[in-house]
Scaffold this motif. Structure first.
Motif, PDB file in Angstrom:
ATOM      1  N   TRP A   1       0.847  -1.194   0.000  1.00 60.53           N
ATOM      2  CA  TRP A   1       0.000   0.000   0.000  1.00 60.53           C
ATOM      3  C   TRP A   1       0.882   1.242   0.000  1.00 60.53           C
ATOM      4  O   TRP A   1       2.038   1.184   0.433  1.00 60.53           O
ATOM      5  CB  TRP A   1      -0.892   0.032   1.239  1.00 60.53           C
ATOM      6  N   PRO A   2       0.356   2.398  -0.428  1.00 61.35           N
ATOM      7  CA  PRO A   2       1.125   3.645  -0.338  1.00 61.35           C
ATOM      8  C   PRO A   2       1.517   3.953   1.106  1.00 61.35           C
ATOM      9  O   PRO A   2       0.802   3.603   2.048  1.00 61.35           O
ATOM     10  CB  PRO A   2       0.154   4.695  -0.884  1.00 61.35           C
ATOM     11  N   GLN A   3       2.640   4.609   1.278  1.00 62.05           N
ATOM     12  CA  GLN A   3       3.116   4.938   2.620  1.00 62.05           C
ATOM     13  C   GLN A   3       2.321   6.072   3.262  1.00 62.05           C
ATOM     14  O   GLN A   3       2.126   6.084   4.475  1.00 62.05           O
ATOM     15  CB  GLN A   3       4.603   5.294   2.568  1.00 62.05           C
ATOM     16  N   ASP A   4       1.856   7.015   2.465  1.00 66.26           N
ATOM     17  CA  ASP A   4       1.051   8.115   2.992  1.00 66.26           C
ATOM     18  C   ASP A   4      -0.316   7.600   3.432  1.00 66.26           C
ATOM     19  O   ASP A   4      -0.976   6.849   2.701  1.00 66.26           O
ATOM     20  CB  ASP A   4       0.878   9.185   1.913  1.00 66.26           C
ATOM     21  N   ALA A   5      -0.768   8.008   4.624  1.00 67.15           N
ATOM     22  CA  ALA A   5      -2.012   7.478   5.182  1.00 67.15           C
ATOM     23  C   ALA A   5      -3.221   7.815   4.317  1.00 67.15           C
ATOM     24  O   ALA A   5      -4.111   6.969   4.126  1.00 67.15           O
ATOM     25  CB  ALA A   5      -2.212   8.018   6.601  1.00 67.15           C
ATOM     26  N   GLY A   6      -3.273   9.039   3.801  1.00 72.35           N
ATOM     27  CA  GLY A   6      -4.395   9.421   2.953  1.00 72.35           C
ATOM     28  C   GLY A   6      -4.422   8.640   1.654  1.00 72.35           C
ATOM     29  O   GLY A   6      -5.482   8.148   1.228  1.00 72.35           O
ATOM     30  N   GLN A   7      -3.259   8.525   1.023  1.00 69.41           N
ATOM     31  CA  GLN A   7      -3.177   7.756  -0.210  1.00 69.41           C
ATOM     32  C   GLN A   7      -3.484   6.278   0.033  1.00 69.41           C
ATOM     33  O   GLN A   7      -4.111   5.611  -0.782  1.00 69.41           O
ATOM     34  CB  GLN A   7      -1.779   7.904  -0.816  1.00 69.41           C
ATOM     35  N   ARG A   8      -3.049   5.786   1.168  1.00 71.03           N
ATOM     36  CA  ARG A   8      -3.327   4.401   1.522  1.00 71.03           C
ATOM     37  C   ARG A   8      -4.826   4.169   1.668  1.00 71.03           C
ATOM     38  O   ARG A   8      -5.355   3.138   1.224  1.00 71.03           O
ATOM     39  CB  ARG A   8      -2.592   4.041   2.812  1.00 71.03           C
ATOM     40  N   ALA A   9      -5.523   5.109   2.264  1.00 70.11           N
ATOM     41  CA  ALA A   9      -6.975   4.987   2.425  1.00 70.11           C
ATOM     42  C   ALA A   9      -7.672   4.976   1.065  1.00 70.11           C
ATOM     43  O   ALA A   9      -8.605   4.194   0.841  1.00 70.11           O
ATOM     44  CB  ALA A   9      -7.499   6.130   3.284  1.00 70.11           C
ATOM     45  N   VAL A  10      -7.232   5.840   0.161  1.00 70.96           N
ATOM     46  CA  VAL A  10      -7.832   5.880  -1.180  1.00 70.96           C
ATOM     47  C   VAL A  10      -7.554   4.587  -1.923  1.00 70.96           C
ATOM     48  O   VAL A  10      -8.434   4.026  -2.594  1.00 70.96           O
ATOM     49  CB  VAL A  10      -7.307   7.100  -1.969  1.00 70.96           C
TER      50      VAL A  10
END
Length: 214
Positions: free
Chosen positions: A85-94
């Motif tokens: 998953w992406p490391q950034d929390a927001g990007q990970r949520a998307v």
């Protein structure tokens, strides 16, 4: 027995492709058990492997994990050290929202354009409902590719791309017209060595599933 992934036919089993592709792309070592769908062999043996009677299912040192997305999540924690998953929390949520939408949505696309890796494009046959599914997917791809600036939805290949890999097979196999960004995404998916390995094996299979050949 160490790590074993139980799958269906590579030509037809879109659910099996997803975790197989993630594991193989990441270089995870695993044994493969292939049970041809809709056959006496499948029905005789699947109960030994899967509590749901379906594929895929991952066995890892005595632990059984079923469902494509659950296997990908387990692999992400077990072998990928979170890189699926992406490391950034927001990007990970998307990314998780997109993966979940693919996991549970697009029923018309699934029904009318079943995955068939051996299929060559022929005349369009899908209806408006399937086209709405296609349009939604293309919109998601285009938005994410524009934002990522890379070949994959969040820059580098990850779980969300594995979830959409069977759709890429559908788009190419049914000759779905795609805008430039979406077409490049399909090309990038097909260029993955792991994807090439899957497709080569799928095309070498001889079994047929009637409702996926119509």
């Amino acid at each position: 027995m160490s790590t074993t992934l139980v799958i269906g036919n590579k030509n037809y089993s879109s659910w099996s492709l997803r975790p197989w592709l993630l594991l193989r792309h990441a270089g995870v070592a695993f044994d493969e058990v292939r049970l041809p769908l809709d056959t006496p062999e499948f029905h005789a043996r699947i109960g030994d492997w899967s509590p749901t009677g379906r594929v895929p299912v991952l066995h890892d040192h005595g632990l059984a994990v079923w469902d494509s997305l659950a296997i990908c999540e387990y692999a992400n924690e077990r072998w990928l050290r979170g890189s699926g998953w992406p490391q950034d929390a927001g990007q990970r949520a998307v990314a998780r929202a997109l993966a979940a939408e693919m996991h549970s949505g697009f029923p018309a696309l699934r029904a009318q354009l079943p995955m068939n890796c051996r299929r060559e494009p022929r005349e369009r046959h899908w209806d408006a409902a399937a086209q709405r599914d296609i349009d939604r997917i293309v919109s998601l791809w285009t938005e994410r590719l524009d934002a990522s600036g890379g070949d994959f939805l969040f820059g580098r290949f990850g779980i969300v791309d594995a979830m959409f890999a069977p759709v890429c097979v559908r788009m190419r196999g049914y000759g779905v017209p795609l805008p430039e960004a979406a077409a490049r995404y399909v090309e990038a998916m097909y260029a993955l060595p792991a994807m090439s390995d899957w497709l080569m094996a799928a095309r070498a299979e001889t079994e047929t599933v009637a409702h996926d050949e119509a």
